[in-house]
Design an enzyme around this catalytic site. Structure first.
Site, PDB file in Angstrom:
ATOM      1  N   ASP A 162       0.837  -1.211   0.000  1.00 32.51           N
ATOM      2  CA  ASP A 162       0.000   0.000   0.000  1.00 32.51           C
ATOM      3  C   ASP A 162       0.869   1.258   0.000  1.00 32.51           C
ATOM      4  O   ASP A 162       1.994   1.238   0.489  1.00 32.51           O
ATOM      5  CB  ASP A 162      -0.895  -0.025   1.256  1.00 32.51           C
ATOM      6  CG  ASP A 162      -2.066   0.935   1.140  1.00 32.51           C
ATOM      7  OD1 ASP A 162      -2.291   1.499   0.050  1.00 32.51           O
ATOM      8  OD2 ASP A 162      -2.749   1.143   2.154  1.00 32.51           O
ATOM      9  N   ASN A 201     -10.876  -2.853  -5.906  1.00 31.47           N
ATOM     10  CA  ASN A 201     -10.108  -1.833  -6.641  1.00 31.47           C
ATOM     11  C   ASN A 201     -10.767  -1.397  -7.956  1.00 31.47           C
ATOM     12  O   ASN A 201     -10.375  -0.380  -8.542  1.00 31.47           O
ATOM     13  CB  ASN A 201      -8.675  -2.314  -6.917  1.00 31.47           C
ATOM     14  CG  ASN A 201      -7.781  -2.271  -5.689  1.00 31.47           C
ATOM     15  OD1 ASN A 201      -6.820  -3.040  -5.580  1.00 31.47           O
ATOM     16  ND2 ASN A 201      -8.074  -1.375  -4.744  1.00 31.47           N
ATOM     17  N   ARG A 219     -11.958   2.277  -8.406  1.00 33.10           N
ATOM     18  CA  ARG A 219     -11.074   3.416  -8.705  1.00 33.10           C
ATOM     19  C   ARG A 219     -11.430   3.994 -10.075  1.00 33.10           C
ATOM     20  O   ARG A 219     -12.211   3.406 -10.823  1.00 33.10           O
ATOM     21  CB  ARG A 219      -9.617   2.950  -8.672  1.00 33.10           C
ATOM     22  CG  ARG A 219      -9.246   2.502  -7.280  1.00 33.10           C
ATOM     23  CD  ARG A 219      -7.792   2.174  -7.144  1.00 33.10           C
ATOM     24  NE  ARG A 219      -7.547   1.866  -5.730  1.00 33.10           N
ATOM     25  CZ  ARG A 219      -6.402   2.002  -5.119  1.00 33.10           C
ATOM     26  NH1 ARG A 219      -5.352   2.442  -5.772  1.00 33.10           N
ATOM     27  NH2 ARG A 219      -6.279   1.699  -3.846  1.00 33.10           N
TER      28      ARG A 219
HETATM   29  C1  FPP Z   1      -2.026   0.264  -3.228  1.00 35.40           C
HETATM   30  O1  FPP Z   1      -1.552   1.580  -3.242  1.00 35.40           O
HETATM   31  C2  FPP Z   1      -1.552  -0.444  -4.381  1.00 35.40           C
HETATM   32  C3  FPP Z   1      -2.330  -1.022  -5.340  1.00 35.40           C
HETATM   33  C4  FPP Z   1      -3.798  -1.021  -5.359  1.00 35.40           C
HETATM   34  C5  FPP Z   1      -1.715  -1.693  -6.466  1.00 35.40           C
HETATM   35  C6  FPP Z   1      -0.560  -2.582  -6.128  1.00 35.40           C
HETATM   36  C7  FPP Z   1       0.203  -2.708  -7.333  1.00 35.40           C
HETATM   37  C8  FPP Z   1       1.526  -2.657  -7.431  1.00 35.40           C
HETATM   38  C9  FPP Z   1       2.491  -2.538  -6.334  1.00 35.40           C
HETATM   39  C10 FPP Z   1       2.095  -2.653  -8.747  1.00 35.40           C
HETATM   40  C11 FPP Z   1       2.430  -3.828  -9.418  1.00 35.40           C
HETATM   41  C12 FPP Z   1       2.368  -5.169  -8.877  1.00 35.40           C
HETATM   42  C13 FPP Z   1       2.687  -6.183  -9.674  1.00 35.40           C
HETATM   43  C14 FPP Z   1       2.609  -7.578  -9.253  1.00 35.40           C
HETATM   44  C15 FPP Z   1       3.144  -5.901 -11.032  1.00 35.40           C
HETATM   45  P1  FPP Z   1      -2.623   2.747  -3.273  1.00 35.40           P
HETATM   46  O2  FPP Z   1      -2.866   3.094  -4.686  1.00 35.40           O
HETATM   47  O3  FPP Z   1      -3.852   2.329  -2.529  1.00 35.40           O
HETATM   48  O4  FPP Z   1      -1.861   3.865  -2.529  1.00 35.40           O
HETATM   49  P2  FPP Z   1      -2.505   5.011  -1.630  1.00 35.40           P
HETATM   50  O5  FPP Z   1      -3.159   4.336  -0.466  1.00 35.40           O
HETATM   51  O6  FPP Z   1      -1.330   5.822  -1.249  1.00 35.40           O
HETATM   52  O7  FPP Z   1      -3.474   5.735  -2.502  1.00 35.40           O
END
Ligand code: FPP
Length: 247
Positions: free
Chosen positions: A25, A73, A76
């Site tokens: 996250d 998700n 979003r």
């Molecule tokens: C949460 O951060 C992250 C995600 C919903 C996506 C996770 C994906 C990756 C790390 C990228 C790629 C993974 C692979 C396997 C290629 P957020 O967007 O919720 O962050 P925030 O809470 O700061 O908004």
């Protein structure tokens, strides 16, 4: 399917976690702090994955499970969802060779029905190309939600009851896990969530009943192999009793 047992007596004896699950996250905030779009953070986050996978054998972690995209998700923006799906396609296409050469066995959990055909075919290909690898096991949760997983598992179980393959009298807590997406994996020993949020967000609810948890402030794109090693090492100092008392 039987549980994977590529574990030597030596590895069993080490006190670190055998299976670590990570809620990656903080990508969005990491990008915002730099005045960049959220997808910039997801790209930076994707780069972290290989480094952590490659450090698993050094810290005795045999299974790593990462939460890449949840069933929630999809809420979003269309731009972010499309950007993430494109990132997964490119990531899988590009990483296949590297992960295969490194010796990682890659699996996916989650519902593939809603994912596009091209992505699903890349996922299948990555699973097939790495199926014989034993150095470490990487499981990527993509369109995964624990409640959705339990609902799908229950449906499969009910189908087996309906066609006489399973007697309801025989259903106990060993039965349902055989229908979960994770049926070939051991339960996680340690669940890590980055970015300072102390929530589970529908991740591996059944499987993590006895897991230890670490909620750390680091944003996922800043998570390093050193921090991973340190969390695995402090796990060894914990006293897991699984509801019993200390011997
Ligand atoms: C949460 O951060 C992250 C995600 C919903 C996506 C996770 C994906 C990756 C790390 C990228 C790629 C993974 C692979 C396997 C290629 P957020 O967007 O919720 O962050 P925030 O809470 O700061 O908004």
């Amino acid at each position: 399917m039987s549980q994977d047992s590529n574990t030597s007596a030596n590895e069993d004896a080490h006190r670190g976690p055998r299976h670590v699950a990570i809620i990656m996250d903080g990508n969005g905030r990491w990008a915002t702090q730099r005045g960049r779009p959220r997808l910039f953070g997801h790209h930076a986050g994707a780069k972290r994955v290989r480094e952590i996978v490659e450090s698993c054998p050094d810290v005795g972690v045999k299974y790593l499970t990462i939460f890449a995209f949840s069933t929630e998700n999809w809420k979003r923006t269309q731009v972010e969802v499309a950007g993430l799906m494109g990132l997964f396609r490119r990531y899988i296409a590009k990483e296949t060779r590297a992960l295969a050469e490194f010796g990682a066995r890659v699996r996916f959990i989650g519902d593939r029905e809603r994912l596009d055909a091209k992505l699903v075919s890349l996922m299948n290909e990555l699973e097939e190309t790495t199926a014989e690898n034993t150095k470490t096991n990487l499981t990527i949760a993509l369109n995964y939600g624990a409640r959705d997983e339990v609902a799908r598992a229950t449906k499969l179980l009910a189908e087996d009851v309906a066609c006489g393959l399973l007697d309801p009298a025989d259903v106990d807590e060993e039965t349902l896990p055989k229908y979960l997406d994770t049926r070939v994996l051991p339960d996680p020993d340690l669940v890590i969530r980055t970015s300072g949020e102390a929530r589970i967000s529908n991740f591996l609810l059944w499987q993590s009943a006895y897991a230890e948890y670490e909620f750390i402030d680091t944003l996922w794109p800043d998570f390093s192999r050193e921090e991973f090693a340190s969390l695995c090492s402090s796990y060894g100092d914990r006293d897991r009793r699984f509801g019993g008392v200390k011997k």
